[in-house]
Design an enzyme around this catalytic site. Sequence first.
Site, PDB file in Angstrom:
ATOM      1  N   HIS A 106     -38.652   6.648 -22.598  1.00  0.00           N
ATOM      2  CA  HIS A 106     -39.162   7.826 -21.883  1.00  0.00           C
ATOM      3  C   HIS A 106     -38.412   8.025 -20.584  1.00  0.00           C
ATOM      4  CE1 HIS A 106     -42.365   7.712 -24.816  1.00  0.00           C
ATOM      5  NE2 HIS A 106     -42.808   8.868 -24.340  1.00  0.00           N
ATOM      6  N   GLN A 110     -43.329  17.962 -17.294  1.00  0.00           N
ATOM      7  CA  GLN A 110     -43.315  17.477 -15.916  1.00  0.00           C
ATOM      8  C   GLN A 110     -43.444  18.608 -14.918  1.00  0.00           C
ATOM      9  OE1 GLN A 110     -40.472  14.454 -15.098  1.00  0.00           O
ATOM     10  NE2 GLN A 110     -40.935  13.320 -16.972  1.00  0.00           N
TER      11      GLN A 110
END
Lengths: 295, 295, 295, 295
Positions: C70, C91
């Site tokens: 990730h 995000q």
Amino acid sequence: MTTISLDSLNASDEAQFVAALGDIYEHAPWVARAAYPRRPFATLAALSEAMMATVRAAPIEQRLALIKGHPDLAGKAARAGAMTAHSQAEQASAGLDRMTDAEFDEFHRRNDAYRKKFGFPFIICVRRHGKDSILQQFERRLRNDVAAETDAALTEIFRIVALRLDQRVEARDKLPVHGRLSTHVLDTHSGAPAPGVLIELLELSASGERRALVSMITNRDGRTDQPLIGGCPLPIGRYQLRFHVGDYFARLGTPRADPPFLDVVPVEFAIAEPEAHYHVPLLVTPWSYVTYRGS
Amino acid sequence: MTTISLDSLNASDEAQFVAALGDIYEHAPWVARAAYPRRPFATLAALSEAMMATVRAAPIEQRLALIKGHPDLAGKAARAGAMTAHSQAEQASAGLDRMTDAEFDEFHRRNDAYRKKFGFPFIICVRRHGKDSILQQFERRLRNDVAAETDAALTEIFRIVALRLDQRVEARDKLPVHGRLSTHVLDTHSGAPAPGVLIELLELSASGERRALVSMITNRDGRTDQPLIGGCPLPIGRYQLRFHVGDYFARLGTPRADPPFLDVVPVEFAIAEPEAHYHVPLLVTPWSYVTYRGS
Amino acid sequence: MTTISLDSLNASDEAQFVAALGDIYEHAPWVARAAYPRRPFATLAALSEAMMATVRAAPIEQRLALIKGHPDLAGKAARAGAMTAHSQAEQASAGLDRMTDAEFDEFHRRNDAYRKKFGFPFIICVRRHGKDSILQQFERRLRNDVAAETDAALTEIFRIVALRLDQRVEARDKLPVHGRLSTHVLDTHSGAPAPGVLIELLELSASGERRALVSMITNRDGRTDQPLIGGCPLPIGRYQLRFHVGDYFARLGTPRADPPFLDVVPVEFAIAEPEAHYHVPLLVTPWSYVTYRGS
Amino acid sequence: MTTISLDSLNASDEAQFVAALGDIYEHAPWVARAAYPRRPFATLAALSEAMMATVRAAPIEQRLALIKGHPDLAGKAARAGAMTAHSQAEQASAGLDRMTDAEFDEFHRRNDAYRKKFGFPFIICVRRHGKDSILQQFERRLRNDVAAETDAALTEIFRIVALRLDQRVEARDKLPVHGRLSTHVLDTHSGAPAPGVLIELLELSASGERRALVSMITNRDGRTDQPLIGGCPLPIGRYQLRFHVGDYFARLGTPRADPPFLDVVPVEFAIAEPEAHYHVPLLVTPWSYVTYRGS
């Protein structure tokens, strides 16, 4: 009932002192006599404490004799007139004379069981209880052992005595024996206190009885001029306040449904602490209300 | 009661149509017959409107005859069986059979006065009223002049008919003849809906009678699975909801007084609009609550 | 984003299946490949569970490799474009691009400390968090030991994957990944829902920032046509609702003070459960209001 | 400021009386002189009324001269020091020294327009107003005709004078020139007043400014030892109370969400009546609250 000032008591000789306070503890003038040498008492609380200390320090036989000197609650003694005048007035106030037949039978069953188990009469400060609460106390205290119940009986005697002292002796201080039930009505539709609202207070009982205690009208501050109950312990029990807000809004000409959504607003609550202040207000519009235990 | 679909009605010949709807207007099959040529009806509302238009357009003598064809409310007719089956069922639902003797006498005094003044029976859609409300309607309508009261009687007939059509005819649309009474309980002490709360609904009457209508238990959303009243008009009158929150908080182990400040919370309100939705929720902690007419 | 139906997936060969779902777990097509033989999946929940079971059953090295695959949250990777398109979009949604300089520095300090302690990037399902909440999670998870934190990272990966599956796969069932924030305004002055009330929703942050998220007008039911937030997780954080009731009562001509006692009513609350339903209504008169977490 | 008793004033000779009260009306010792023969004054209200009657009975030229003797609000006079000390202190209190540039420009535009239309300075009892309210009064009074505005100016002078008399003269009665803002916090989760709650009071302005006025901690009765504002008029304007209930419930250990649903509860309201009592309480659980204008 004649009252006497704490100052006079402090200036008394022993005979006068015992004459004035000898019956405060039921059939036990020895308590007053033993407290006498501890004068002067700066406060009524100090006098009360001195008498309680005397009892606590007495031999167990004397304490049991004190307990046994109390009348049997609603028993034969009640009818034969052997109770002191104090006890008679106090027992009337708890609704013991308003028991249903079933309650009366139940009461006597518990009373007999109590006598049998403990060998002394059931003592309770009746002014702190409604009818249902006394029956419930009976049930709970029957489960005690003798030592615990002896303490419980003395605690009740101290409560009875504190109320007698409060009525008998004038002093600068007050014993914390009184509670207070108050309310106010706030009209949150117009953002102001609601004057002229009729408020009824009912005492409820488990048997379904509803007994009107008092009714008052709110003043311009939306409060009652006097507390709904004051100057005495608040009897443990269930109550209903009935706020007649329908008539109030009708007088104002507030737009409402026909019939109005709210008319008489009932608020039911229990009092659990006889010496506390219960403030149970109503914030109300023609369509909604809020109530709570306030302060 | 057998039902028929709007589609079937639209496909009927006149005899079938009148057979199906001839008794919708009491003893007045001419209304159905006059509406027949206006088929097809796109909606049940259109059918209802066509029948009302027929009545409104009829000569005054025919309208009066329609009114006079209705049974005398709770009068001799009721006992002689001259009422249609519809009328019998409808009159039972308004508590006319639960009148006190005083109410019964008052009812008959007004009924006689009404007959004398207007020369036709008092007609009211009883399913929209409680007992007190019917007596009150009597009083108000007695003040009308004949023209106004003739209109009032027709309005009531239209309401009776709309309820009959709603039960008789299946269609994609619904006539707005039903109200709904619902509630929910929100526990603002723990910030969540309150499941498992027993709620009782009582009908109150001016004579002091309290009649239990239904009791339900809240589900996990704090609501009842069914409305407290639904699928019918809400009878105009006063009601009491009783929310058993004491047992609920006891089960949760929420710290409370003994006895608990709140136990059963009564909320009294009136229904004034039989076809409306009344949502009467309770937001409650062990020490406070809020209620209101919501949506 | 293209979607695919669960039925199509069940009918796929392995290559098609992995082509469709291989990127659901970041840089880990082996998860899809291992789940493939367990077809057919009756529900999306079953597919999701099969993939999670695959991960849980994998050797610790493989699980660590999944974690390490990730991107570093807002780190170099973010700028170098090494993140998958999914990660970039996710995000952005957490306000990571709206950090103050001080927050940005703090963020990087914690990020470095995390890397140093655990040897893998900090993974969090950013769509479930506001900016403050992410910083707080950082702080809390830094206190974990490696085993607990490995579990925490996998839990977050499962949450990220559930959201991706929810968007990618059409099925009859829905994964419980969405929350809902709703409100309604009840005018307890007139006893009806309040239509036409402007409601603004702001996101608050510890640094004092107030970010407007959405504004809506209540409909005739006093509700908004759409939830204030819906169809996604509710980011953990603090919010303010602003109810413009002053304008509403002014339009009604409700008698009020000048200036009106209440104008814009702010209600501040925190969301702690991203997948829950938060209903935050306002019951309001010109002089009072009630708000609560409802249902 | 030195004070003088009403008894001393009643015993004064004319020179002493005018020395004591000659400056109560700005640059107009003739008012005190004319009131002198009406001694003795039983109450401060009687003295105040005698002086107002003198002004009302004066010829219009003298009343206009009184008006013109007042300083130009925030005008050149303010800087040149031609104002009496009273006027300077009073003008500072209205936030006139905290105007933004835009407000300052607007203020002067209105001031010039006022001067031009009426030929005398804009007089307002600034202690009764916040900044926004003064600007709004300007706008409203500019629409008056000369006669109405002369009356308005005198009304303001009487308000200014009443405040000066209240501070200057000691008497058994008080002029009704003071308002009071108070609050209390009731914890309806535990059914008791909430002690130790931090409460902040902010003044809000249309330009977005938020000015901290005072912060207090609730005592054991859930009240503040002093009113939030008292002993002065309440300036007309908008305010925010901030109740720090999150910290309170955290100290009690009350079960809550993380982050807690309620933390700091903001309550925004306007004061419209400077001499009234505003009681703005909070009844609060971790999940709900009620606020209202109480009494």
